[in-house]
Design an enzyme around this catalytic site. Structure first.
Site, PDB file in Angstrom:
ATOM      1  N   LEU A  76      -9.036  14.347  32.035  1.00 51.25           N
ATOM      2  CA  LEU A  76      -8.263  16.422  32.173  1.00 51.25           C
ATOM      3  C   LEU A  76      -9.731  16.291  30.569  1.00 51.25           C
ATOM      4  CD1 LEU A  76      -5.075  15.810  33.658  1.00 51.25           C
ATOM      5  CD2 LEU A  76      -6.983  16.792  35.007  1.00 51.25           C
ATOM      6  N   GLY A  77      -9.702  15.958  30.283  1.00 49.58           N
ATOM      7  CA  GLY A  77      -9.887  15.922  28.812  1.00 49.58           C
ATOM      8  C   GLY A  77     -10.349  15.270  27.402  1.00 49.58           C
ATOM      9  N   GLY A  97     -11.314  14.312  23.211  1.00 54.40           N
ATOM     10  CA  GLY A  97     -11.183  15.487  21.735  1.00 54.40           C
ATOM     11  C   GLY A  97     -11.888  14.139  20.789  1.00 54.40           C
ATOM     12  N   THR A  98     -11.209  13.710  19.677  1.00 60.47           N
ATOM     13  CA  THR A  98     -12.049  13.322  18.756  1.00 60.47           C
ATOM     14  C   THR A  98     -10.203  12.086  18.429  1.00 60.47           C
ATOM     15  OG1 THR A  98     -10.168  14.471  17.419  1.00 60.47           O
ATOM     16  CG2 THR A  98     -12.388  14.683  16.831  1.00 60.47           C
ATOM     17  N   TYR A  99      -9.050  12.556  19.048  1.00 60.91           N
ATOM     18  CA  TYR A  99      -7.981  11.356  19.290  1.00 60.91           C
ATOM     19  C   TYR A  99      -8.162  10.684  20.253  1.00 60.91           C
ATOM     20  CZ  TYR A  99      -7.071  14.562  23.281  1.00 60.91           C
ATOM     21  OH  TYR A  99      -7.244  14.758  25.092  1.00 60.91           O
ATOM     22  N   GLY A 100      -9.068  10.986  21.506  1.00 58.61           N
ATOM     23  CA  GLY A 100      -8.960   9.934  22.788  1.00 58.61           C
ATOM     24  C   GLY A 100      -9.665  10.875  23.653  1.00 58.61           C
ATOM     25  N   VAL A 117      -7.129  12.170  28.262  1.00 61.77           N
ATOM     26  CA  VAL A 117      -6.153  12.611  28.910  1.00 61.77           C
ATOM     27  C   VAL A 117      -7.098  12.387  30.400  1.00 61.77           C
ATOM     28  CG1 VAL A 117      -4.643  14.224  30.178  1.00 61.77           C
ATOM     29  CG2 VAL A 117      -4.808  14.169  27.786  1.00 61.77           C
ATOM     30  N   LYS A 158      -2.093  10.443  28.701  1.00 61.94           N
ATOM     31  CA  LYS A 158      -2.787  10.721  27.467  1.00 61.94           C
ATOM     32  C   LYS A 158      -3.347   9.510  26.498  1.00 61.94           C
ATOM     33  CE  LYS A 158      -2.649  13.636  23.124  1.00 61.94           C
ATOM     34  NZ  LYS A 158      -1.619  14.668  22.370  1.00 61.94           N
ATOM     35  N   ASP A 193       1.522  23.637  16.237  1.00 65.20           N
ATOM     36  CA  ASP A 193      -0.139  24.396  16.773  1.00 65.20           C
ATOM     37  C   ASP A 193       0.098  25.024  17.642  1.00 65.20           C
ATOM     38  OD1 ASP A 193      -2.910  23.612  17.270  1.00 65.20           O
ATOM     39  OD2 ASP A 193      -2.642  21.682  18.162  1.00 65.20           O
TER      40      ASP A 193
END
Length: 374
Positions: free
Chosen positions: A41-42, A44-47, A49, A64, A156
């Site tokens: 689903l998505g 980024g730098t975090y990991g 989903v 997530k 955020d």
């Protein structure tokens, strides 16, 4: 001590105990044995989903995954526990009683928002209709009020963190509590998405800390509302060097000054509401609940579309928003047009102080967000 027994206590008292409880019960899991992975689903730098189906429950979930190399266990536990604590609110994303780790990731499961996030449906340089905006932002306001009443600050607020369940925004939910902190605590580093960052934080030195206040969310909420109704950011960064922010600053400081061009589409009632949300002095910003009165007023000078059966009056926008019971804690899930132009923003405005690509034909960013949590 069970999770449910902790919910009756204040957030400041329970988060540490919730984290300790989760750390003790969290197991290592081989994802493919327990879940059927449908698609990503998505990321980024975090990991990332992933949309998955739980093989035993047969329920669709959003997993997530937070990369261990860049995420401390304490940060993971904090985000998960805050999310669970808040998920009893019908306007905040639902959570399952599922948290685990793999060799590379920490992971937790949450409700799947079938229509994606708010960012996906805001037409660049056009914005959403007034009726759709009101229907959506009212639910976001209730979520933030719920958060603030529990002495928590989201930090955020942006379209990517507002998940939608239909394109008409009849059901939307606030998500992503990785940056959420208890009000009154001190943070060492300013983070977040630049256009939504309050001026007092834009001016904060990288080497000096700041106190987390509700006013940070109130400012971001005001910027979000502008973006939803115009399809543009009001400024790139809330600093004097930004021409559009400086015009806004002069207008707010000298009440007899001309209304900046990008704000002239709004009615006097809407401008008054924005002044309360976007007060330059943080202590003068209103509480989120104080703007609910304005939902009975027109916000745009010209009607964007004729009334329909779905949108008879302004009052319908919020009077008919009904809470929904979502028993996620037990693991049982329920399966326009405007002619005025606004500031042209550089690609650096979009997300978390990191560069992302921008569509060259629009003023609002049309890009993959740094973090999409669904």
């Amino acid at each position: 001590m069970s999770f449910s027994s902790l919910l009756s206590r204040g957030a400041a008292d329970i988060l540490e105990e919730l984290q300790a409880l989760t750390a003790k019960t969290m197991e290592k899991v081989e994802v493919t044995k327990q879940y059927e992975v449908i698609r990503e689903l998505g990321k980024g730098t975090y990991g990332r989903v992933d949309l998955v189906i739980h093989k035993v429950r047969g329920t669709k979930m959003a997993l997530k995954f937070l990369r261990k190399k860049t995420t401390k266990q304490k940060s993971f536990l904090q985000e998960y526990c805050i999310s669970r604590y808040l998920s009893t609110c019908p306007y905040i994303i639902g959570m399952y009683d599922i948290a685990f780790e793999t060799e590379e990731y920490y992971a937790f499961a949450q409700e799947y928002a079938v229509a994606g996030d708010l960012f996906d449906i805001i037409p660049p340089q056009v914005g959403l209709s007034e009726h759709t905006t009101k229907r959506c932002i009212y639910q976001v306001a209730l979520a933030l009020d719920y958060l603030h009443n529990r002495k928590l600050v989201h930090r955020d607020i942006k379209p990517e963190n507002i998940l939608i369940f239909d394109k008409e925004c009849r059901k939307v939910k606030l998500s992503d509590f990785g940056m959420t902190r208890i009000a009154g605590t001190t943070e060492k580093r300013v983070s977040g998405t630049i256009p939504y960052t309050a001026p007092e934080l834009c001016e904060t030195s990288k080497h000096s800390g700041f106190v987390v206040e509700y006013s940070i969310d109130v400012w971001a909420f005001g910027v979000l509302l502008f973006c939803m109704m115009t399809g543009n950011f009001p400024w790139e960064k809330a600093l004097h060097l930004d021409t559009f922010y400086y015009e806004f600053l002069q207008w707010q400081k000298y009440k007899n000054a001309n209304v900046p061009s990008q704000w002239r589409r709004f009615t006097p009632h809407a401008l008054k509401m924005f002044s309360k949300l976007l007060s330059i002095e943080p202590e003068k910003r209103c509480a989120i609940k104080d703007i609910l009165w304005y939902f009975g007023k027109n916000w745009l000078i010209s009607k964007e579309e004729p009334p329909t059966a779905d949108a008879k009056t302004n009052n319908d926008v919020y009077v008919h928003v009904k809470p929904q019971v979502l028993p996620f804690l037990n693991g049982n899930a329920l399966d326009s047009n405007k002619s005025d132009t606004s500031p042209s923003l550089s690609f650096s405005s979009c997300s978390s102080y990191e560069d992302v690509p921008k569509d060259s034909n629009s003023n609002m960013l049309v890009s993959t967000p740094i973090e999409i949590c669904v």
